[in-house]
Write a protein that holds these residues in place. Sequence first.
Motif, PDB file in Angstrom:
ATOM      1  N   PRO A 110       0.811  -1.232   0.000  1.00 20.32           N
ATOM      2  CA  PRO A 110       0.000   0.000   0.000  1.00 20.32           C
ATOM      3  C   PRO A 110       0.841   1.278   0.000  1.00 20.32           C
ATOM      4  N   ASN A 111       2.078   1.172   0.432  1.00 20.96           N
ATOM      5  CA  ASN A 111       2.948   2.345   0.534  1.00 20.96           C
ATOM      6  C   ASN A 111       3.793   2.582  -0.713  1.00 20.96           C
ATOM      7  N   ILE A 112       3.705   1.694  -1.709  1.00 19.79           N
ATOM      8  CA  ILE A 112       4.549   1.797  -2.892  1.00 19.79           C
ATOM      9  C   ILE A 112       3.695   2.188  -4.095  1.00 19.79           C
ATOM     10  N   ALA A 113       3.991   3.342  -4.691  1.00 21.39           N
ATOM     11  CA  ALA A 113       3.263   3.786  -5.883  1.00 21.39           C
ATOM     12  C   ALA A 113       3.861   3.166  -7.141  1.00 21.39           C
ATOM     13  N   ASN A 114       5.178   3.208  -7.231  1.00 17.96           N
ATOM     14  CA  ASN A 114       5.890   2.694  -8.398  1.00 17.96           C
ATOM     15  C   ASN A 114       7.072   1.852  -7.952  1.00 17.96           C
ATOM     16  N   LEU A 115       7.214   0.678  -8.551  1.00 16.60           N
ATOM     17  CA  LEU A 115       8.400  -0.153  -8.336  1.00 16.60           C
ATOM     18  C   LEU A 115       9.150  -0.226  -9.654  1.00 16.60           C
ATOM     19  N   ILE A 116      10.360   0.308  -9.667  1.00 18.63           N
ATOM     20  CA  ILE A 116      11.200   0.235 -10.861  1.00 18.63           C
ATOM     21  C   ILE A 116      12.344  -0.736 -10.573  1.00 18.63           C
ATOM     22  N   THR A 117      12.465  -1.757 -11.417  1.00 17.49           N
ATOM     23  CA  THR A 117      13.573  -2.698 -11.266  1.00 17.49           C
ATOM     24  C   THR A 117      14.558  -2.481 -12.406  1.00 17.49           C
ATOM     25  N   LEU A 118      15.826  -2.418 -12.065  1.00 18.65           N
ATOM     26  CA  LEU A 118      16.889  -2.146 -13.031  1.00 18.65           C
ATOM     27  C   LEU A 118      17.795  -3.367 -13.144  1.00 18.65           C
ATOM     28  N   GLY A 119      17.746  -4.053 -14.278  1.00 17.79           N
ATOM     29  CA  GLY A 119      18.603  -5.214 -14.487  1.00 17.79           C
ATOM     30  C   GLY A 119      18.374  -6.319 -13.479  1.00 17.79           C
ATOM     31  N   THR A 120      17.145  -6.478 -13.031  1.00 17.37           N
ATOM     32  CA  THR A 120      16.833  -7.482 -12.004  1.00 17.37           C
ATOM     33  C   THR A 120      16.625  -8.860 -12.625  1.00 17.37           C
ATOM     34  N   PRO A 121      17.310  -9.893 -12.123  1.00 15.12           N
ATOM     35  CA  PRO A 121      17.022 -11.259 -12.565  1.00 15.12           C
ATOM     36  C   PRO A 121      15.802 -11.790 -11.813  1.00 15.12           C
ATOM     37  N   HIS A 122      14.636 -11.664 -12.421  1.00 16.99           N
ATOM     38  CA  HIS A 122      13.402 -12.084 -11.759  1.00 16.99           C
ATOM     39  C   HIS A 122      13.210 -13.598 -11.782  1.00 16.99           C
ATOM     40  N   ILE A 123      14.044 -14.290 -12.543  1.00 17.58           N
ATOM     41  CA  ILE A 123      14.060 -15.756 -12.540  1.00 17.58           C
ATOM     42  C   ILE A 123      15.501 -16.213 -12.412  1.00 17.58           C
ATOM     43  N   SER A 124      15.703 -17.455 -12.025  1.00 16.13           N
ATOM     44  CA  SER A 124      17.060 -17.989 -11.908  1.00 16.13           C
ATOM     45  C   SER A 124      17.048 -19.512 -11.947  1.00 16.13           C
TER      46      SER A 124
END
Length: 231
Positions: A110-124
Motif C-alpha cells: 500500500p505504501n509503494i506507488a511505483n516499483l522500478i527494477t533495473l537489471g533485475t534477474p526475476h528468474i534464476s
Amino acid sequence: MLPTVILPGYLESAIAYLPLQQALQQLGFPTSTVPLRRRDWLSTLGGRPITPILQQLDRTVKQALEQSDTGQINLIGHSAGGWISRIYLGEKPYLGRKELESQAFCHAYPNIANLITLGTPHISQERWTRWNLDFVNNNYPGAFYPSVRYICVAGKTVFGSRISTKWLAYSSYQQTCGVGNTWGDGITPIVAAHLEGAENLVIENVFHSPRSPGLWYGSPTILPSWVSYLS
C-alpha cells in the motif's frame, strides 16, 4: 514528487548509488538509498535468508514516509534489489529457511506507488537463489499488485557467447534463464529482467553495474529513459 528509495544490488553498497541518488534529488525527488555496506550481504550468501536486507529496507522506507505527507513512495531496486523489493511488497510473511515466525514481516505494497527494477534477474536457474526467487514468483507472479505500477528495465548490450570476451555474459545468462546465447546487460538477460503485466523497457548499450566502466542504468544520459515513470 514522491519520496524515492533505492535498494542496492547484491553485494553492493549504498555509496555506489550516490550519483543516482543525487541526480534524482536534482530532479526534485527526495531520494535516499538503503544504507547497506558490502559486508551486510555476507549473512545472505549461499541462499541464506535475505531478512537483514528486508529489515534495512523497511527502516529506510518508514523514514521516507515519516518525512513526507504523501503516504507513498517510489521504490527502485537494482539487480537483486528488484526481487527483494517484490518480497517486501508482499502480504505473506517472508520466512527464510530455519527462521522464526517473530522475524517475519513485509506487507508494504500500500505504501509503494511505483516499483522500478533495473537489471533485475526475476528468474534464476542457480540453486543458491532459487529458494528466494521461487518464493516471490510463486506467491506474487508478474506485476502482482494492481495498485502498484511495475516498471522493469533491461539492458541490451552484450550477446552471450562462448568466446572469451563474452564468456562471463554467456555463463551468467545461462545460470539465470538457462540460455547463454541471448541478449542482456552483461549479467542479466533481457528475458529474466521483465515481468508479465509490467511496463517492460529495453535500453541499448547499458551495462549491469554502477561500477561498470561504461554506461549503466543510472548514468546521466540513460536516466531520461525511465525516470519519467516516477511519480
